[in-house]
Design an enzyme around this catalytic site. Structure first.
Site, PDB file in Angstrom:
ATOM      1  N   ASP A  59      -0.369   5.036   0.817  1.00 17.53           N
ATOM      2  CA  ASP A  59      -0.454   5.989   1.776  1.00 17.53           C
ATOM      3  C   ASP A  59      -0.303   5.455   3.307  1.00 17.53           C
ATOM      4  OD1 ASP A  59      -1.428   7.563  -0.397  1.00 17.53           O
ATOM      5  OD2 ASP A  59      -3.459   7.326   0.049  1.00 17.53           O
ATOM      6  N   ASP A  83       0.842  -1.172  -0.168  1.00 21.62           N
ATOM      7  CA  ASP A  83       0.040  -0.021   0.062  1.00 21.62           C
ATOM      8  C   ASP A  83       0.869   1.175  -0.024  1.00 21.62           C
ATOM      9  OD1 ASP A  83      -2.254   1.881   0.492  1.00 21.62           O
ATOM     10  OD2 ASP A  83      -1.552   1.793   2.533  1.00 21.62           O
TER      11      ASP A  83
END
Length: 300
Positions: free
Chosen positions: A57, A55
């Site tokens: 963020d 991922d």
């Protein structure tokens, strides 16, 4: 009747998530590049059936990449200071709470898409390169970057998986010397954005669909793959691989990780950061800087 309507809505959301995942996997294969910012080290023997999925963020990057993207677009007068203020507020909530809200994400990303409608893919790609250099390059978590390098050194492919637009995600991946990126796909016609999404945001279940679709195309054994995320929203993606790692986890993911025996890595500093999800003193400074930038932009 309401039960059937609820079921129909659920099925439609699942269909959109599958479409988003398939579109992202297809776009990822088209945009993947082995080009790195630094000359690559001698390659390890390739491990063709294993890969790592990260991922972006608050996992690979401090804060939300779409917020930095919005700041960069605002500086280039793609939208107003009021719009930027909305992005600032969402970033403050995200950074202080350590949680994502799907409706907030959907609203602001769709708003961002409306701003780029009519722009060419090449124009946005060029601008994204500039924005990465200006606002994102120094926001990468060194600890997470080291984890990605560990997989590269083992001969494995490393993919980013993010709700951020695929064009920006691909640039982040290339600058970090990774294999490629799975991201939200915006519809284009003749190289121009229409302002609509292909399927849905690459978020939640859509990320899991994208990882499965990419694994099918690449011949990966998902049981030998690893996924990293900070958010409870990514439990579907973390659950489809053999090894899941919670990085800078929010409270929900920390609980899930403990219950399932997943490894937890936290690169944030200080007791307070661990409690409420603030990435670091630098992270708070970035929010303060963003607010100041928004106020200055509004004054201009």
């Amino acid at each position: 009747m309401s039960v059937w309507r609820g079921r129909d809505k659920s099925q439609e959301l699942e269909r959109l998530a599958e479409l988003a995942g398939e579109a992202s996997a297809e776009a990822a294969m088209a945009t993947a590049s082995a080009e790195a910012l630094e000359p690559p080290a001698p390659p390890a023997p390739p491990d063709l059936t294993a890969a790592a999925f990260f991922d972006v963020d608050n996992t690979m990057m401090m804060g939300a990449s779409i917020f930095y993207f919005a700041r960069g677009l605002a500086a280039r007068k793609f939208f107003t200071s009021a719009d930027l203020a909305g992005f600032v507020w969402q970033q403050v909530k995200f950074r202080l709470g350590g949680r994502e809200n799907k409706e907030d994400i959907k609203t602001h990303r769709e708003r961002a898409l409306s701003f780029v409608a009519g722009r060419t893919v090449q124009e946005l790609t060029d601008i994204s390169e500039e924005i990465y250099d200006e606002l994102m390059a120094d926001k990468i978590w060194s600890g997470t970057r080291a984890l990605a390098q560990m997989h590269l050194d083992a001969g494995q492919r490393v993919w980013l998986v993010t709700a951020t637009p695929i064009e920006l995600a691909a640039i982040i991946s290339r600058r970090l010397g990774l294999t490629g990126a799975l991201g939200t796909v915006a519809e284009t016609k003749d190289g121009v954005y229409t302002g609509r999404l292909v399927g849905d945001l690459l978020h939640g279940r859509a990320k899991a669909h994208a990882v499965r679709a990419l694994a099918s195309r690449e011949g990966l054994n998902l049981k030998r793959c690893t996924a990293y995320s900070d958010s409870q929203n990514d439990v579907p993606m973390l659950s489809v691989v053999g090894t899941a790692v919670a990085v800078n986890p929010d409270g929900g993911l920390r609980d899930v990780a403990r219950a399932r025996g997943w490894e937890i890595r936290d690169f944030r500093t200080g007791r307070k950061a661990a409690k409420i999800g603030v990435p670091s003193v630098l992270g708070v400074g970035a929010v303060a800087g963003a607010v100041a930038a928004g106020m200055a932009y509004r004054r201009r």
